[in-house]
Design a protein around this motif. Structure first.
Motif, PDB file in Angstrom:
ATOM      1  N   LYS A 242     -83.573  97.118 -21.879  1.00 36.49           N
ATOM      2  CA  LYS A 242     -84.189  96.437 -20.750  1.00 36.49           C
ATOM      3  C   LYS A 242     -83.572  95.055 -20.624  1.00 36.49           C
ATOM      4  N   LEU A 243     -83.081  94.717 -19.451  1.00 38.49           N
ATOM      5  CA  LEU A 243     -82.410  93.439 -19.250  1.00 38.49           C
ATOM      6  C   LEU A 243     -83.418  92.350 -18.882  1.00 38.49           C
ATOM      7  N   PRO A 244     -83.093  91.075 -19.166  1.00 38.88           N
ATOM      8  CA  PRO A 244     -83.994  89.969 -18.808  1.00 38.88           C
ATOM      9  C   PRO A 244     -84.238  89.911 -17.305  1.00 38.88           C
ATOM     10  N   GLU A 245     -85.390  89.373 -16.906  1.00 33.56           N
ATOM     11  CA  GLU A 245     -85.741  89.294 -15.489  1.00 33.56           C
ATOM     12  C   GLU A 245     -84.736  88.468 -14.689  1.00 33.56           C
ATOM     13  N   ASP A 246     -84.189  87.422 -15.313  1.00 37.72           N
ATOM     14  CA  ASP A 246     -83.255  86.546 -14.589  1.00 37.72           C
ATOM     15  C   ASP A 246     -81.798  86.988 -14.752  1.00 37.72           C
ATOM     16  N   PHE A 247     -81.582  88.181 -15.262  1.00 40.74           N
ATOM     17  CA  PHE A 247     -80.230  88.695 -15.463  1.00 40.74           C
ATOM     18  C   PHE A 247     -79.467  88.714 -14.147  1.00 40.74           C
ATOM     19  N   GLN A 248     -78.188  88.336 -14.184  1.00 40.27           N
ATOM     20  CA  GLN A 248     -77.289  88.288 -13.022  1.00 40.27           C
ATOM     21  C   GLN A 248     -77.691  87.230 -11.987  1.00 40.27           C
ATOM     22  N   THR A 249     -78.449  86.235 -12.406  1.00 42.04           N
ATOM     23  CA  THR A 249     -78.698  85.087 -11.529  1.00 42.04           C
ATOM     24  C   THR A 249     -77.768  83.943 -11.935  1.00 42.04           C
ATOM     25  N   ALA A 250     -77.595  82.994 -11.033  1.00 38.44           N
ATOM     26  CA  ALA A 250     -76.739  81.846 -11.325  1.00 38.44           C
ATOM     27  C   ALA A 250     -77.223  81.112 -12.570  1.00 38.44           C
ATOM     28  N   GLU A 251     -78.537  80.985 -12.705  1.00 40.07           N
ATOM     29  CA  GLU A 251     -79.100  80.259 -13.844  1.00 40.07           C
ATOM     30  C   GLU A 251     -78.809  80.976 -15.162  1.00 40.07           C
ATOM     31  N   PHE A 252     -78.865  82.297 -15.155  1.00 38.46           N
ATOM     32  CA  PHE A 252     -78.559  83.087 -16.349  1.00 38.46           C
ATOM     33  C   PHE A 252     -77.101  82.898 -16.751  1.00 38.46           C
ATOM     34  N   LEU A 253     -76.210  82.925 -15.760  1.00 40.12           N
ATOM     35  CA  LEU A 253     -74.779  82.748 -16.034  1.00 40.12           C
ATOM     36  C   LEU A 253     -74.483  81.345 -16.544  1.00 40.12           C
ATOM     37  N   LYS A 255     -76.544  79.464 -18.268  1.00 40.94           N
ATOM     38  CA  LYS A 255     -77.073  79.420 -19.624  1.00 40.94           C
ATOM     39  C   LYS A 255     -76.107  80.079 -20.629  1.00 40.94           C
ATOM     40  N   HIS A 256     -75.349  81.075 -20.156  1.00 38.60           N
ATOM     41  CA  HIS A 256     -74.452  81.819 -21.039  1.00 38.60           C
ATOM     42  C   HIS A 256     -72.981  81.423 -20.870  1.00 38.60           C
ATOM     43  N   GLY A 257     -72.731  80.263 -20.250  1.00 38.07           N
ATOM     44  CA  GLY A 257     -71.393  79.688 -20.239  1.00 38.07           C
ATOM     45  C   GLY A 257     -70.421  80.228 -19.225  1.00 38.07           C
ATOM     46  N   GLN A 258     -70.907  80.981 -18.215  1.00 37.36           N
ATOM     47  CA  GLN A 258     -69.998  81.528 -17.221  1.00 37.36           C
ATOM     48  C   GLN A 258     -69.893  80.662 -15.974  1.00 37.36           C
ATOM     49  N   LEU A 259     -70.718  79.635 -15.891  1.00 37.60           N
ATOM     50  CA  LEU A 259     -70.661  78.679 -14.783  1.00 37.60           C
ATOM     51  C   LEU A 259     -70.640  77.267 -15.353  1.00 37.60           C
ATOM     52  N   ASP A 260     -70.088  76.349 -14.559  1.00 34.94           N
ATOM     53  CA  ASP A 260     -70.085  74.947 -14.966  1.00 34.94           C
ATOM     54  C   ASP A 260     -71.316  74.206 -14.463  1.00 34.94           C
ATOM     55  N   GLU A 261     -71.839  74.653 -13.306  1.00 38.21           N
ATOM     56  CA  GLU A 261     -73.012  73.962 -12.755  1.00 38.21           C
ATOM     57  C   GLU A 261     -73.640  74.815 -11.655  1.00 38.21           C
TER      58      GLU A 261
END
Length: 287
Positions: A242-253, A255-261
């Motif tokens: 089961k994936l987190p509710e916020d999975f594939q959101t900008a905020e999730f990315l 938090k996991h280092g895939q976005l700068d801001e």
């Protein structure tokens, strides 16, 4: 007589007549899909199409995005004459493309050109989800690749707003080839040490998220933007978790280092100006 004054009045529902309905302009109000708040369309547009109640970011068209990002009167479009073909003779494909052209007044799902942002020259690309859901076909890939090559040649930073459902299935493997083509053009920019800023908006998915939109020197996104490759259900069935509710959101990315801001739309233009200012080497001397 006094009894009549205080007797209960029957309540009736009022149904607007067809004439009254016609007097109300279509699209005068919009309902927020997140909180349900009703806003006047003009007020919503003044607020950059962001809900004042919950800050939900509505989709923006390419012309709207360019208007609020690029200095007024300082945008010059590239490759207006490029039009999609139908290499697979896919049923109704050409008809649907023509319908989108009429609906959006655009020739394709991306607009590219050059202009200035806060006085700084830049090559700018904006995808439009109204046109075939912003899907990436041969023309979309070609326009983005050409824009990147022009940026590399002119040494102008490349600013690209992504909004896409992924590769365009009606063009088969030709649409998938655009992932390699655009990535190769961005590699040329990298070798020339030219800045690429990628802004991911809602939604950025499929082959677009898996290629050029994730290759920025700086990767930004709008709040709560859907960003991912495959759908949640497909991933859950594959990993059997089961994936987190916020999975594939900008905020999730983020938090996991895939976005700068993650940047609010109201602050996006000023953020880009600061980035361009820093990249120019002028720093605080720029007025």
């Amino acid at each position: 007589m006094l009894k009549d004054l205080f007797r209960k009045q029957k309540k009736y529902a009022t149904i607007p007549s067809e004439h009254a309905k016609k007097d109300i302009p279509e699209g005068i109000m919009q309902k927020c899909p997140r909180c349900g708040a009703i806003s006047y369309t003009k007020e919503l547009e003044k607020n950059l199409k962001v809900c004042k109640n919950c800050q939900h970011h509505f989709s923006m068209s390419a012309p709207e995005r360019i208007k609020v990002t690029v200095d007024e009167g300082r945008f010059f479009e590239f490759d207006v004459d490029l039009l999609s073909e139908d290499p697979l003779s896919f049923p109704n494909y050409q008809q649907k493309v023509k319908q989108d052209m009429e609906k959006t007044q655009l020739n394709e799902a991306v607009v590219t050109g050059e202009g200035t942002i806060g006085g700084y020259p830049a090559v700018v690309g904006v995808m439009d989800s109204r046109f075939r859901m912003g899907s990436m076909g041969s023309v979309v890939g070609e326009k983005i690749a050409r824009a990147a090559m022009r940026a590399a040649t002119k040494k102008y930073p490349f600013i690209l707003f992504s909004a896409s459902g992924g590769a365009r299935m009606q063009e088969g493997v030709l649409s998938l080839m655009q992932m390699a083509k655009t990535s190769a053009a961005l590699e040329r920019m990298h070798r020339e040490r030219v800045l690429f800023v990628s802004i991911l908006t809602n939604p950025t998915t499929g082959g677009v998220s898996a290629s050029f939109s994730s290759l920025g020197d700086i990767n930004l996104a709008e709040p709560e933007a859907l960003i991912g490759f495959a759908g949640r259900r497909v991933i859950e069935q594959t990993v059997r978790q089961k994936l987190p509710e916020d999975f594939q959101t900008a905020e999730f990315l983020l938090k996991h280092g895939q976005l700068d801001e993650v940047v609010h739309r109201g602050e996006m233009r000023e953020t880009l100006i600061r980035i361009l200012d820093l990249h120019s080497g002028k720093g605080e001397n720029h007025e």
